[in-house]
Scaffold this motif. Structure first.
Motif, PDB file in Angstrom:
ATOM      1  N   LEU A 387     -40.219 -39.984  21.388  1.00 28.80           N
ATOM      2  CA  LEU A 387     -38.985 -40.032  21.291  1.00 28.80           C
ATOM      3  C   LEU A 387     -38.130 -38.993  22.073  1.00 28.80           C
ATOM      4  O   LEU A 387     -37.185 -38.857  22.565  1.00 28.80           O
ATOM      5  CB  LEU A 387     -38.593 -39.864  19.885  1.00 28.80           C
ATOM      6  N   CYS A 388     -38.955 -37.597  21.941  1.00 28.99           N
ATOM      7  CA  CYS A 388     -38.373 -36.618  22.698  1.00 28.99           C
ATOM      8  C   CYS A 388     -38.387 -36.724  24.321  1.00 28.99           C
ATOM      9  O   CYS A 388     -37.351 -36.305  24.935  1.00 28.99           O
ATOM     10  CB  CYS A 388     -39.248 -35.189  22.347  1.00 28.99           C
ATOM     11  N   VAL A 389     -39.304 -37.374  24.766  1.00 29.43           N
ATOM     12  CA  VAL A 389     -39.344 -37.924  26.199  1.00 29.43           C
ATOM     13  C   VAL A 389     -38.173 -38.688  26.395  1.00 29.43           C
ATOM     14  O   VAL A 389     -37.283 -38.666  27.594  1.00 29.43           O
ATOM     15  CB  VAL A 389     -40.744 -38.455  26.670  1.00 29.43           C
ATOM     16  N   VAL A 390     -37.689 -39.714  25.653  1.00 30.94           N
ATOM     17  CA  VAL A 390     -36.677 -40.640  25.541  1.00 30.94           C
ATOM     18  C   VAL A 390     -35.375 -39.667  25.913  1.00 30.94           C
ATOM     19  O   VAL A 390     -34.598 -39.855  26.701  1.00 30.94           O
ATOM     20  CB  VAL A 390     -36.432 -41.586  24.463  1.00 30.94           C
ATOM     21  N   LEU A 391     -35.267 -38.748  24.959  1.00 33.66           N
ATOM     22  CA  LEU A 391     -33.961 -37.841  24.822  1.00 33.66           C
ATOM     23  C   LEU A 391     -33.915 -37.064  26.121  1.00 33.66           C
ATOM     24  O   LEU A 391     -32.818 -36.853  26.704  1.00 33.66           O
ATOM     25  CB  LEU A 391     -34.051 -36.849  23.604  1.00 33.66           C
ATOM     26  N   LEU A 392     -35.132 -36.401  26.431  1.00 30.12           N
ATOM     27  CA  LEU A 392     -35.073 -35.765  27.942  1.00 30.12           C
ATOM     28  C   LEU A 392     -34.624 -36.705  29.243  1.00 30.12           C
ATOM     29  O   LEU A 392     -33.948 -36.314  29.994  1.00 30.12           O
ATOM     30  CB  LEU A 392     -36.232 -35.161  28.051  1.00 30.12           C
ATOM     31  N   ALA A 393     -34.978 -37.907  29.116  1.00 28.27           N
ATOM     32  CA  ALA A 393     -34.806 -38.798  30.154  1.00 28.27           C
ATOM     33  C   ALA A 393     -33.261 -39.051  30.004  1.00 28.27           C
ATOM     34  O   ALA A 393     -32.522 -39.204  31.247  1.00 28.27           O
ATOM     35  CB  ALA A 393     -35.574 -40.389  29.829  1.00 28.27           C
ATOM     36  N   VAL A 394     -32.753 -39.441  28.894  1.00 27.02           N
ATOM     37  CA  VAL A 394     -31.300 -39.459  28.748  1.00 27.02           C
ATOM     38  C   VAL A 394     -30.519 -38.313  29.271  1.00 27.02           C
ATOM     39  O   VAL A 394     -29.493 -38.592  29.912  1.00 27.02           O
ATOM     40  CB  VAL A 394     -30.927 -39.742  27.397  1.00 27.02           C
ATOM     41  N   LEU A 395     -30.849 -37.133  28.952  1.00 26.31           N
ATOM     42  CA  LEU A 395     -30.189 -35.956  29.218  1.00 26.31           C
ATOM     43  C   LEU A 395     -30.137 -35.798  30.957  1.00 26.31           C
ATOM     44  O   LEU A 395     -29.337 -35.321  31.533  1.00 26.31           O
ATOM     45  CB  LEU A 395     -30.813 -34.762  28.631  1.00 26.31           C
ATOM     46  N   ALA A 396     -31.573 -35.978  31.588  1.00 25.07           N
ATOM     47  CA  ALA A 396     -31.592 -35.869  32.866  1.00 25.07           C
ATOM     48  C   ALA A 396     -30.577 -37.133  33.496  1.00 25.07           C
ATOM     49  O   ALA A 396     -30.151 -36.757  34.589  1.00 25.07           O
ATOM     50  CB  ALA A 396     -33.157 -36.398  33.374  1.00 25.07           C
ATOM     51  N   GLY A 397     -30.518 -38.174  32.984  1.00 23.72           N
ATOM     52  CA  GLY A 397     -29.649 -39.299  33.580  1.00 23.72           C
ATOM     53  C   GLY A 397     -28.119 -38.892  33.489  1.00 23.72           C
ATOM     54  O   GLY A 397     -27.683 -39.303  34.399  1.00 23.72           O
ATOM     55  N   ARG A 398     -27.963 -37.854  32.533  1.00 18.81           N
ATOM     56  CA  ARG A 398     -26.385 -37.447  32.152  1.00 18.81           C
ATOM     57  C   ARG A 398     -26.145 -36.201  33.150  1.00 18.81           C
ATOM     58  O   ARG A 398     -25.133 -35.400  32.955  1.00 18.81           O
ATOM     59  CB  ARG A 398     -26.236 -37.224  30.977  1.00 18.81           C
ATOM     60  N   GLY A 399     -27.460 -35.723  33.800  1.00 19.49           N
ATOM     61  CA  GLY A 399     -27.252 -34.413  34.573  1.00 19.49           C
ATOM     62  C   GLY A 399     -27.568 -33.293  33.511  1.00 19.49           C
ATOM     63  O   GLY A 399     -27.358 -32.133  33.990  1.00 19.49           O
ATOM     64  N   GLY A 400     -28.341 -33.494  32.322  1.00 15.51           N
ATOM     65  CA  GLY A 400     -28.667 -32.565  31.397  1.00 15.51           C
ATOM     66  C   GLY A 400     -27.623 -32.001  30.740  1.00 15.51           C
ATOM     67  O   GLY A 400     -26.209 -32.297  30.825  1.00 15.51           O
ATOM     68  N   THR A 401     -27.514 -31.375  29.589  1.00 15.08           N
ATOM     69  CA  THR A 401     -26.571 -30.446  28.781  1.00 15.08           C
ATOM     70  C   THR A 401     -26.827 -29.044  29.285  1.00 15.08           C
ATOM     71  O   THR A 401     -27.766 -28.693  28.446  1.00 15.08           O
ATOM     72  CB  THR A 401     -26.554 -30.935  27.386  1.00 15.08           C
ATOM     73  N   PRO A 402     -25.760 -28.474  29.750  1.00 11.22           N
ATOM     74  CA  PRO A 402     -26.067 -26.712  29.858  1.00 11.22           C
ATOM     75  C   PRO A 402     -26.202 -26.066  28.498  1.00 11.22           C
ATOM     76  O   PRO A 402     -25.471 -26.460  27.743  1.00 11.22           O
ATOM     77  CB  PRO A 402     -24.586 -26.463  30.734  1.00 11.22           C
ATOM     78  N   THR A 403     -26.954 -24.985  28.532  1.00 11.78           N
ATOM     79  CA  THR A 403     -27.072 -24.249  27.294  1.00 11.78           C
ATOM     80  C   THR A 403     -25.521 -23.643  27.151  1.00 11.78           C
ATOM     81  O   THR A 403     -24.657 -23.323  28.153  1.00 11.78           O
ATOM     82  CB  THR A 403     -27.861 -22.994  27.975  1.00 11.78           C
ATOM     83  N   ARG A 404     -25.215 -23.611  26.006  1.00 13.48           N
ATOM     84  CA  ARG A 404     -23.579 -23.395  25.712  1.00 13.48           C
ATOM     85  C   ARG A 404     -23.357 -22.006  24.939  1.00 13.48           C
ATOM     86  O   ARG A 404     -24.549 -21.369  24.394  1.00 13.48           O
ATOM     87  CB  ARG A 404     -22.961 -24.600  24.768  1.00 13.48           C
ATOM     88  N   ARG A 405     -22.215 -21.325  25.262  1.00  8.81           N
ATOM     89  CA  ARG A 405     -21.860 -20.208  24.325  1.00  8.81           C
ATOM     90  C   ARG A 405     -21.697 -20.622  22.967  1.00  8.81           C
ATOM     91  O   ARG A 405     -21.209 -21.665  22.508  1.00  8.81           O
ATOM     92  CB  ARG A 405     -20.736 -19.263  25.025  1.00  8.81           C
TER      93      ARG A 405
END
Length: 428
Positions: A387-405
């Protein structure tokens, strides 16, 4: 942060009593009834209550004073333990099941209220550090509780263990009551009177559907935590069996080593996390959460792989560090949601995690009759990794989510979480 450190001390003290009692109650109910089925039913009642309480807790935390909820939850548990102490022997079995309901529901309400309140108590920019302190406090409490439970019960008796637990809840409630902290956003105003009563019975399901539609990343993160609960239950059930196979003469040795090392890893993770976030001014996001969860599950699998002691303990340390890291990142991420929706999110999360853990306890116990601990643990934690791999794939497809302040204005998913109630109304 000074007031919050006192809160962490109080929370850690009550957690110590809870871990002490977790051992004492399970042994006590078996001692009184002589039935393993009754002892298992006691645990099942507590878990089911925790699952159901998550949905109720989300509504309570959103509409009631959170500080009063936490104080009330602690005092209710203290009174329940006092009733058990004063009850005649013939009434204790029934009271034990009542205690299971009370502790399961009150613990969930208190946890949801505390997690929802952290950003208001310390400020959004300090929430990750505050969550790390809570993780450290509970890890130390777990070590002390599990380590002392056998000594307390053996030398002082069950009554002393129950009384000590009641005292820890009173101390925690007193500290929370006396602390001059705000637990709700000033912008949110006072809790809406009667709002909880006006909600329909299907509101929790509507909220979950709306969350999936409007804030899918948060929904997937909650799903990962539920599957993590499956994995956590598998290694909890498998540990005694695996430890006994390693050293039948001293079956508790490996369990003690494992949990002490795991807790140490939690503490190390908090220290490293606090230093990194303080230096960079940023809080890791969804991608770091998914990677940390993958590492955690992989490390738990390695623990049961039959390796020599040193690499096994090293894997337990890594599992504890990754567990602590993902806990802080996950809680901090949900706390980024607006205050009005935070209670619902943590209530849903608590129900999902407890459902995964309870279901995993039943299924893994059954599977261990036919399969080895490694096979069962690898299967359950493998689901979490997938499931984590699926989440990482979704994030990669969206260009990832940057580390936020930590104090960064809300982003797309945060705004979506804020609008869940509106979407929920349309879907009802």
């Amino acid at each position: 942060m000074g007031h919050f450190r006192l809160l962490v001390v109080g929370n850690g003290i009550s957690a110590y009593g809870s871990y002490l009692n977790m051992v004492a109650l399970n042994v006590f109910i078996y001692h009184v009834t002589g039935s393993a089925l009754t002892a298992g039913l006691f645990m099942a009642v507590r878990l089911v209550t925790s699952v159901l309480a998550g949905f109720v807790a989300g509504r309570l935390v959103s509409t009631r004073d959170r500080k009063r909820l936490m104080v009330g939850a602690d005092l209710t548990q203290a009174l329940a333990l006092l009733a058990l102490l004063l009850a005649p022997d013939g009434a204790r079995v029934g009271l034990l099941f009542a205690l299971a309901v009370i502790t399961g529901s009150c613990a969930t309400v208190s946890q949801v209220a505390l997690r929802s309140s952290v950003p208001e108590i310390v400020g959004a920019e300090h929430r990750a550090r505050a969550n790390g302190l809570l993780v450290t406090g509970r890890s130390l409490a777990m070590i002390a509780g599990f380590a002392s439970s056998g000594l307390v019960v053996a030398h002082l008796g069950y009554a002393t263990a129950f009384a000590l637990d009641a005292v820890t809840f009173v101390i925690s409630a007193t500290i929370m009551f006396l602390l001059p902290v705000r637990t709700r956003s000033a912008a949110a105003g006072a809790p809406a009177e009667g709002a909880a009563e006006q909600e329909e019975s299907g509101a929790a399901k509507g909220f979950a559907r709306a969350l999936l539609r409007t804030a899918p990343l948060l929904a997937v993160m909650i799903a990962v935590r539920a599957v993590d609960g499956l994995g956590s239950s598998s290694h909890n059930v498998a540990l005694p069996i695996y430890s006994d196979s390693l050293d039948p003469a001293h079956p508790a040795t490996f369990i003690s080593q494992f949990w002490a090392t795991w807790a140490l890893g939690n503490i190390v993770a908090q220290q490293l996390f606090g230093r990194v976030t303080k230096k960079t001014g940023r809080t890791p996001g969804e991608r770091a959460f998914a990677l940390g969860a993958c590492l955690m599950s992989a490390a738990f699998i390695v623990v049961f792989a039959g390796l020599p002691t040193v690499p096994t303990i090293a894997a337990a340390l890594v599992a504890g560090m990754a567990d602590g890291f993902t806990e802080i990142v996950y809680v901090s991420r949900l706390q980024a949601a607006p205050d009005a929706e935070r209670g619902r999110l943590f209530g849903l999360s608590a129900s999902a995690e407890n459902t995964g853990f309870g279901l995993g306890m039943l299924v893994s116990a059954a599977l261990l009759e036919s399969f080895s601990p490694l096979q069962v643990v690898a299967s359950f934690h493998g689901l979490a990794i997938a499931l984590c791999v699926v989440l990482l794939a979704v994030l990669a497809g969206r260009g990832g989510t940057p580390t936020r302040r930590p104090d960064r204005p809300e982003g797309r998913d945060d705004r979506a979480a804020r609008d869940v109630s509106t979407a929920e109304g349309r879907s009802s």
